[in-house]
Scaffold this motif. Structure first.
Motif, short mmCIF file in Angstrom:
data_model
loop_
_atom_site.label_atom_id
_atom_site.label_comp_id
_atom_site.label_asym_id
_atom_site.label_seq_id
_atom_site.Cartn_x
_atom_site.Cartn_y
_atom_site.Cartn_z
N ARG A 85 0.81 -1.22 0.00
CA ARG A 85 0.00 0.00 0.00
C ARG A 85 0.85 1.27 0.00
O ARG A 85 0.59 2.22 0.73
CB ARG A 85 -0.99 0.03 1.18
N SER A 132 -0.41 5.06 4.77
CA SER A 132 -0.13 3.66 4.48
C SER A 132 -0.86 2.73 5.45
O SER A 132 -1.53 1.77 5.03
CB SER A 132 1.38 3.42 4.54
N SER A 139 -4.59 2.58 4.88
CA SER A 139 -4.93 1.73 3.74
C SER A 139 -4.83 0.25 4.11
O SER A 139 -5.67 -0.57 3.71
CB SER A 139 -4.00 2.04 2.56
N LYS A 146 -8.04 -2.45 4.05
CA LYS A 146 -7.99 -3.63 3.19
C LYS A 146 -8.01 -4.95 3.97
O LYS A 146 -8.59 -5.93 3.51
CB LYS A 146 -6.72 -3.59 2.33
N ARG A 199 -5.14 10.62 0.22
CA ARG A 199 -5.96 9.71 1.03
C ARG A 199 -6.33 10.39 2.33
O ARG A 199 -5.46 10.83 3.09
CB ARG A 199 -5.21 8.41 1.32
#
Length: 324
Positions: free
Chosen positions: A71, A162, A165, A169, A279
């Motif tokens: 990521r 990071s 993310s 996920k 993000r």
């Protein structure tokens, strides 16, 4: 069963070579055997060596090995190399390790004929400690890949974005605590990878995700640094279409067959160009944010940023604009 993470974190933080001999217990899905980093590495090396058999050192192509935490924009970078005309691969080394972890045998990496430049992404994490700690450069070099035909491209990303993310996920697959533990291990592996590269004389270039804020300036400098400036052209940064979709038959990325637990449909989105995507960090709890902001997570990223600015000779205004 004893929790291995405290010991693994301590040894990784200390740069202790005993780390790779620590028994790693199975989780029953992504790893079904008790093993060590050294044992799985040896299995990977044997399998790679079978695929490289009969090849003289002078016959190896130049391989750019993209490594970093998951990521960090690695799929976009892999697409980028594919669009440039390099043969681009999705984790051919790590996939062999995943078969070993699940009690199987991976397939050798059959190198293409007539391809002078290859790219392979080999990312740290996310499911089990081995993935966070394995060293794909070590695997390749011990299998016979000449160091002078290998370039380590260290990929990175601001830790908050990071980890956010990662959590989005994989929390539903392995739980929030394990996501954080493997994220920490993967980040601690940056120092180990840099130390290994220095000891082996392996050329290293750093390229954080934030470089995609100014792709024309940074990618051209990156390709020059890697010695493949002849492959760069501005048109390759945009207009990817179906070729930029990992799930498409037109994808430029060679994707190996993975063991069933690791098959995740639509894990990676499609992209039409190489550009920065901001993000919003919304998934992390306050304790998880504290982990992302801790010095042991932030300092490896700062090293990546400083190294990138120096290696690509970024002018100060450009450096400040994209890296802060």
């Amino acid at each position: 069963m004893t929790d291995p993470y405290p010991l693994l974190h301590r040894l990784a933080a200390d740069g202790d070579d005993a780390l790779t001999a620590v028994p790693l217990p199975p989780d029953g899905r992504y790893q079904v055997v008790t093993t060590t980093v050294d044992d799985v590495t040896a299995q990977i090396v044997r399998t790679l060596r079978d695929g490289f058999a009969g090849r003289n050192p002078a016959d190896y192509p130049l391989l750019v090995l993209g490594w970093g935490r998951c990521r960090v924009g690695s799929t976009a970078v892999t697409n980028l190399f594919g669009m440039a005309g390099a043969a681009a691969y999705y984790q051919p080394v790590k996939t062999i390790g995943r078969f070993a972890l699940t009690g199987g045998e991976g397939s050798p990496w059959k190198l293409p004929d007539g391809e002078p430049v290859l790219f392979a992404k080999e990312m740290a994490g996310p499911y089990v400690p081995f993935e966070a700690l394995f060293n794909p450069a070590r695997c390749l070099i011990e299998a016979g890949w000449p160091v002078d035909r290998l370039r380590l491209l260290v990929l990175d990303r601001q830790p908050r974005a990071s980890l956010d993310s990662w959590m989005a996920k994989w929390a539903g697959k392995i739980g929030r605590e394990r996501v954080v533990q493997n994220f920490v291990l993967s980040t601690l592996n940056y120092a180990r990878m840099r130390t290994y590269a220095a000891a082996e004389g392996l050329a290293v270039t750093h390229f954080p995700y934030e470089c995609s804020r100014a792709p024309q300036e940074t990618v051209s400098r990156l390709f020059d640094r890697l010695g493949i400036g002849h492959l760069y052209r501005p048109q390759m940064l945009t207009g990817w279409g179906a070729a930029g979709d990992l799930n498409s038959d037109e994808s430029k990325i060679h994707h190996p067959v993975e063991p069933e637990p690791y098959v995740v449909p639509n894990l990676h989105g499609n992209a039409d160009e190489y550009r920065f995507r901001d993000r919003s960090v919304t998934v992390l709890t306050e304790p998880e944010l504290a982990v992302a902001d801790s010095p042991e997570m932030v300092e490896p990223y700062r090293t990546s940023v400083r190294s990138c600015a120096q290696e690509l000779d970024l002018p100060v205004p450009l450096r400040d604009e994209i890296l802060g």
